[in-house]
Structures are given as C-alpha cells and as structure tokens.
Design an enzyme around this catalytic site. Structure first.
Site, mmCIF file in Angstrom:
data_model
loop_
_atom_site.group_PDB
_atom_site.id
_atom_site.type_symbol
_atom_site.label_atom_id
_atom_site.label_comp_id
_atom_site.label_asym_id
_atom_site.label_seq_id
_atom_site.Cartn_x
_atom_site.Cartn_y
_atom_site.Cartn_z
ATOM 1 N N ASP A 100 14.970 25.638 -32.181
ATOM 2 C CA ASP A 100 16.243 25.983 -32.776
ATOM 3 C C ASP A 100 16.117 25.667 -34.264
ATOM 4 O O ASP A 100 15.302 24.847 -34.655
ATOM 5 C CB ASP A 100 17.297 25.082 -32.109
ATOM 6 C CG ASP A 100 18.680 25.336 -32.638
ATOM 7 O OD1 ASP A 100 19.026 26.508 -32.814
ATOM 8 O OD2 ASP A 100 19.394 24.349 -32.864
ATOM 9 N N CYS A 129 0.835 -1.172 0.000
ATOM 10 C CA CYS A 129 0.000 0.000 0.000
ATOM 11 C C CYS A 129 0.880 1.235 0.000
ATOM 12 O O CYS A 129 2.011 1.184 0.471
ATOM 13 C CB CYS A 129 -0.817 -0.081 1.279
ATOM 14 S SG CYS A 129 -1.835 1.292 1.574
ATOM 15 N N CYS A 138 2.482 2.149 3.081
ATOM 16 C CA CYS A 138 3.703 1.406 3.413
ATOM 17 C C CYS A 138 4.910 2.255 3.026
ATOM 18 O O CYS A 138 5.865 2.410 3.793
ATOM 19 C CB CYS A 138 3.811 0.109 2.618
ATOM 20 S SG CYS A 138 2.527 -1.083 2.966
#
Ligand code: ADP
Ligand code: MG
Length: 738
Positions: free
Chosen positions: A429, A3, A6
């Site tokens: 660019d 989870c 955790c």
C-alpha cells in the site's frame, strides 16, 4: 509430557469424550486448548480420562510462562543428576575396565575386586530402575494395565528386561550355568541408559526453557505496582488493582504501569520496547501513553484507560504466546509419524528378539544368542524413541516467534512464519506503508467566491469527521491558522473516493478525480497533472454544480524505504505498489522509492480482487498495508503484513505486524522465516536420521555384513542427545543475525 506421542495420546483421549469439540495439545509448552460443551463434559472429566494414561491436568496459571518446565522441577532434576552422576561414572569405569581387560589392553581385575564390583552393580541398578526410573516403570505398568504405550513404555521395557534378565541369571546361577554364560549381566545397561536419558531430559528441559525467554522479557516490561491518586491521596498499589479511570502518577525514570491518556504534565517517553521507535517521544496533555514503556525525565499524571488484560502489552504477550504454541503445517508429518511410532517399535523389538534366537542359536549356541537377542531388543526400544521428532518443529517456532517479537516483528501464528519465506510477490500500500502517512498541505487553488480561509474552513469541516491521513493534513493546517470550522450535518463517506456533508443549506463534496467525474464536475486535467507528477495528492472541493477549489497535499517517503525496497528486490521479490491515490502521484512516489509496478486509483474493495488475480497467476502474495482500511486485502493475501505506527497497533488484523511501520523489517521477517524453516528442516532431518539409521543398527541388521550390533548404552546416549541436539539447534537460531 515426555514425548510428542504423549501429546497425541492426550489429544485422542480428550477428543473422544462426549461434548468435546476440539482439543489441541501442545507438547513443547505442555498446554492444552480444549473447546467443549460445559453442559456435557467438565474439566474434572478430562482429569479422569487422562488418569490411566498417567497425566494430570491443571488450570494454566496466568503468566506462568516457563516453556516446558517449572524452575523447581528443574532444580529437582539437577539434584538428581548430582546423585546419579557418580553411580553412572562408576559403572562406565567398571565396564570400560572389563572390556579393556578382556582385550588385554590393561590387566584384568583380580577376582576379588571383580566380585565386589559385581555385587555393587545390582544395588545401583535397583536404585536407578526403581527410584530414578520410576516414570518409565509407570509407563510400563500403564502399558500392561491399559494397553497404552508411550516413550516411557519403551524405556521402561528396555531397562527392566535388562534388569530382570541379569537378576534371574545371578539368582539361578548354579542351575543355568551349564547353558548360559552367567558372568554376563546387564545391570550396567540399566544404570547407564537411565542415567543418560535423565541427563538428556535435564539438558532438554533447560534448553526448552531458554527458547521461551522472549515472553519472560516482555513480562519484565510490566510494572509491578502503580502510584495512584485516589481522593487526593497518593498510594502505591499492585498493578492488578488498578481500575479504569484511576489517576496514575509517573515520576522520572518510572515505568508506565497501564495504558492511558495524560491528564497533567508532560514528558519524553522511551517507547522503543513496544513500538520500536528508538527516540523518546514527547507526550503532552491528551496524548496516549502505553503500559510497559519507560518515562525519562519529566513527570506527569495520566488516566488509566486500559488495565489488566486489555493493555497493549498484554495483547502482545498473548499474541506471542499463542503464536509460540500454534502448530506449523510442517509439523503434521512429524506428528503422524510419532503417533504410530511406539507400537511399531514394540513390534520391531520383539521380532528382532525372536529372529536373533532363531538364527543365532545354531551359529553361536543358545547362550550367546540370548545375549545378542537381548542386546538387540533393548537397543531397539531405547533408540527408537520419537522424542526428538516431537521437539523439532515447536522449539524452532518458539525461538523464531520470540526472536521476531524482540526485533519488532509480531507474528500471529506458526503457519504465517512458515509461509512467509515462500512469498515471491510483495504488494505494498502506498500511504503509511511506503510514505509516512503524514501528508501536509502544500498548495491550494481557490476557484470560488469565498475567501481562501472560508473555503478551507468548509473543507476542514468535512475532513474533521474522516480518519484518512489526508484529513489530518487539512485539519493540521486549519489548526495552525486557528481557523473557525463550521459544523455540518448529513456527513457521509464515499469509500475510496471522498466525503460529502451539508453545511447550512448546501451540500459540499470533497474527494478525488473519480469522485468529481461521478458527480459530473469538469476538471482542468493538465493543471492537475503538473501537481500530481510532483507526487502531490489532489483533493477537489465542489458544490452541487461546480468546482470550488483544489488542494494538494504532499506525503514524504519513509527514510528507509529506498534501501528496504532495493533489498527486497535483491532477494528476488516482485514489488507491486497498490493505492487508491491519483495515478501520477502514485507513479512519482513509486519511482522515487524504486518500484516499477504501480496499480493506482484502486477502490478499497478492488484491492482484494487484485491480490486474488495475482494469486491466480501463480504468485504467492504478501500484502503490506496499514491493517485498518486494507484488512480485506490483507486477509486475502497469503501473508498479510500490517504496518503499525506509534501506539495504533492493530495486531489482530494481520498475520504479521511490523512495529513502528519500519519497512526494513519486512526483509528481516522474510529472513527470519527462512532461517526458522531451515532450522526446522535440519531438526527433522536429524531426528529422523537417528531413528532411521538407529533402528536397523540396533536390531542387528548390519551384523551379518559388518558384524555391527549396537550396545544399548550407545542407544541410550544417542537417544538422549538427539533431543538435546535438536533443541540446541533451535537455540542456535537466536544467535543468527536478522
Ligand atoms: P489509499 O489508502 O491508498 O490512499 P483509500 O482507499 O484510503 O486509498 O483512498 C483513496 C483515495 O480517495 C485517496 O487517495 C483520496 O484521493 C480519496 N480520499 C479518501 N478519503 C479522503 C478524504 N478524507 N478526503 C479527501 N480525499 C479522500
Ligand atoms: Mg490506505
């Protein structure tokens, strides 16, 4: 880890240790990145600190890239599913029969059958709780022992309360029968809730593994062995044993094992998997080959230059992996919520238990009130798991980054992926981005007393030391007419302007208009304008005092440029071309490509300032460049996009690297960002909704109004499938067209 909370728990615990600077724990990949002072703390201390929480830490094996689960873990879970499925189905059948019987839909079970079933239930429930549900009981144990709660605690508490209540009711049957309805037990809840959650976990793990298959595919490009020639002997060795300088033999159809340079022979090589270039490229002696690419029909020998973790493929794999386990800013909210969720849920469940006893006893009597109170208590604990919340962002990021990698779009981190879709200004660019960056010499005007070839030789001498595409054009020409090039000394690059060097006793200068102005050399502006208006870039060659010659190089626009730019404009992107090149040249190229805003004759250091100005005016800027001389501007932009060409992949410089310099991939990258973000938001919404609606429903808040009280079995179902649906939604991203 079970989870997201955790991950938060682990992070907090590790971070608290003396000597730990920073800990980053990633739930979806189950990986930890810890920065620490090895004199003060060690990996063993981490293991020690995590023990009470019920986690172990193991060194990450190289190239063990299964996201979330290892295959044997997954097959163990599959076996478990096989074992518990009949038990769960049986319990559901008994429950259904009982309910339908009660309402007269079907005939009620005969007493003997009923009794038999109800003697089986406790047995099954015991197995489910103590064998299958062991991780949840451990979670409960850790809660009582160390005061640490996580998702396992919630499930453990819910299911064991249901079990214990049922157990005491049947054990004390005769004593309590006058007060409590002893025919009512919760064994089925223990069985079915644990069953659903286990099934959900299994599906979630399987799906989680699928989210990370881009890495598996990249790893699949790696050759296992290499055919080396050592001391004149051919030998097949594992790829890990290849060292720098090894001569490697590549036969037709073989995969190139590492990066290197061709020593003998030549071939066409399919580099599509790495560079995105779909047509096999011809490689001759002296040319670079990339590990992971595929040889077609020729055979050759090459010298290993980069091995192991130095190869381009290894870099790409590392980049994708790091990006997949990086944290998106949008995740911060979900993390915060899941961190405080578990204790809050515990409190809510206890409060609803007490309130049910207080308010329902006078109305329905103690027996029914206890039934309701326990139902609410268990349901709240089960439905409130913040699990889906923790999966919402990372699973989508893993899929998004992987999808990008497969499409030749390398994304550095989750933050870049999140930001890209909000860009509204694209600064491009010119050289190498809009154009191919491979100019050719188209015109030369000699104003000196030297011969044309002698003068070109002088220019080539200077350009030989430059990396600029212009230099390539001059050198290409010099090579094609086999010009002898004089050597020079005192070479110097004047950034964004040109070069100077000494040949013999005299100094020579080559560069653009600005450079000539700086040096006080007069130029014929009208003549220059005619040529530059055709899109040609001028190079002036001068001595100390006077102009010696004018050279014009022409670059071609990339074939996909016009379409790509039109597509970008269509999605509302403001396009700005930024270049150090001549104004007229730049305008011609911009016009051909379909860009109206041009900023030309910009010095490299000013590119950054222009990006800054745009940002200050409120634009969210994505800057596209070659990533080598545009690095500062790329870094300044909100999102830096580097165009890589061929094997020169500067993957460290930008947030996003587009392989093969393909402009049409920019719009794809933006789209990828948008769909990933949409996926994350959907995931978060669904994860939240389950909890936001689920908790009051489970607590029985709607009971007084609608008579709704959630059966814990549905809570278990909802909780298991919220995670599965979130991961499933992330997987759906894979099918989306870019
Ligand atoms: P850009 O990548 O947009 O061309 P640069 O800053 O690299 O921008 O270069 C700016 C200008 O300086 C070039 O357009 C060219 O006119 C001049 N220049 C740079 N390098 C060289 C070179 N090696 N030879 C001749 N001119 C050069
Ligand atoms: Mg450039």
């Amino acid at each position: 880890m079970h989870c997201a909370s955790c991950a938060t728990n682990i992070q907090k615990t590790i971070q608290k240790l003396d000597g730990v600077e920073k800990a980053d724990i990633h739930y979806a990949t189950e990986k930890a990145k810890i920065a620490y002072d090895s004199n003060r703390v060690s990996a063993a201390d981490f293991t020690e600190a995590l023990k009470p929480l019920g986690y172990t830490i193991s060194p990450s094996e190289n190239h063990d890239h299964n996201q979330g689960a290892k295959p044997d873990e997954l097959s163990a879970m599959r076996t478990q599913i096989f074992v518990i499925s009949p038990i769960v189905l049986f319990s559901i059948a008994v429950m259904t029969a009982e309910i339908l019987g009660k309402y007269g839909v079907i005939a009620e079970m005969p007493k003997s059958v009923y009794d038999f079933m109800h003697h089986l239930m406790p047995l099954f429930a015991t197995y489910m709780l103590f064998v299958v549900g062991k991780p949840y009981l451990l979670g409960l144990y850790r809660f009582f022992r160390y005061g640490k709660a996580n998702m396992d605690t919630l499930i453990g508490l819910g299911t064991s309360v249901a079990f214990l209540y049922s157990f005491f009711v049947s054990a004390l049957e005769s004593t309590i029968a006058p007060y409590i309805d002893v025919t009512y037990s919760y064994y089925d809840i223990t069985i079915v809730v644990i069953g659903f959650i286990t099934l959900g976990k299994y599906l979630e793990m399987r799906a989680k593994q699928k989210t990370g298959d881009a890495i598996t595919q990249l790893l699949g490009l790696q050759a296992k062995t290499a055919l080396v020639r050592r001391n004149g002997e051919e030998k097949e060795i594992p790829i890990q044993d290849v060292i720098h300088g090894d001569e490697i033999i590549v036969k037709p159809g073989m995969r190139i094992p590492v990066d290197g340079v061709i020593l003998e022979g030549s071939s066409f090589i399919d580099e599509s998997m790495i560079t995105g270039e779909s047509i096999p490229v011809e490689k001759t002696i002296g040319k670079r080959v990339i590990g992971g690419t595929l040889n077609t029909t020729g055979s050759f020998v090459f010298t290993a230059k980069k091995v192991g973790s130095e190869t381009l493929l290894a870099h790409i794999i590392k980049l994708v992996e790091d990006a997949q386990s990086s944290r998106a800013p949008i995740q911060a909210l979900a993390d915060k919520i899941s961190a405080i969720f578990v204790p809050i849920v515990l409190v809510i469940s206890i409060i609803s238990f007490i309130l049910w006893l207080i308010f329902a006893t006078p109305a329905f009597g103690l027996s029914t009130a206890i039934t309701y109170a326990i139902t609410a208590f268990v349901s709240v604990l089960i439905i409130a798991c913040p699990c889906a919340l923790g999966l919402a962002t990372p699973t989508a990021i893993i899929v998004g980054v992987g999808k990008g990698a497969k499409a030749g779009i390398l994304i550095k981190d989750a933050e870049t992926l999140e930001k890209l879709h909000s860009a509204n200004t694209l600064v491009l660019d010119k050289t190498g981005t809009i154009t191919n960056g491979k100019p050719v010499l188209v015109n030369q005007i000699n104003q000196s007393s030297l011969s044309d070839d002698e003068l070109l030789g002088v220019l080539a001498s200077l350009e030989a030391k430059s990396e600029h595409p212009i230099a390539q054009a001059i050198l290409e020409k010099a090579k094609s007419i086999k010009l002898s090039i004089p050597t020079n000394t005192d070479f110097e690059i004047v950034k964004g302007k040109g070069l100077k060097a000494k040949i013999g006793e005299a100094f020579f200068y080559a560069g653009n208009t600005a450079y000539m102005h700086d040096r006080g050399i007069a130029l014929d502006e009208s003549m220059i304008k005619t040529e530059t208006s055709k899109g040609y870039t001028p190079i002036f060659l001068a001595s100390e005092k006077e102009l010696l010659g004018m050279y014009f190089v022409a670059d071609t626009i990339k074939p996909e440029a016009q379409q790509a730019i039109a597509n970008l404009q269509q999605i509302g992107m403001r396009m700005v071309m930024l270049t150090g090149d001549n104004k007229h040249t730049a305008e011609f190229i911009a016009k051909t490509a379909g860009i109206t805003e041009v900023i030309a004759e910009v010095l490299p250091q000013d590119k950054l300032a222009i990006v800054k100005e745009l940002q200050e005016s409120g634009a969210v800027v994505a800057m596209v460049g070659d990533g080598i001389n545009d690095a500062p501007a790329l870094a300044q932009a909100d999102i830096g996009i580097a165009m890589s060409t061929g094997s020169d992949i500067a993957i460290d410089t930008a947030g996003i690297t587009i392989l093969h310099g393909d402009l049409s991939k920019i719009v794809k990258a933006i789209h990828l960002s948008a769909i990933t973000m949409r996926g994350i938001k959907q995931n978060l919404f669904w994860a939240f909704i389950y909890n936001v609606v689920g908790i009051p429903l489970a607590a029985g808040l709607f009971f007084p109004i609608f008579g709704w009280l959630l059966n814990p079995i549905f809570a278990g179902f909802a909780m298991a499938f919220s995670s599965v649906s979130v991961v499933g939604n992330s997987l759906r991203l894979k099918q989306k067209k870019l």
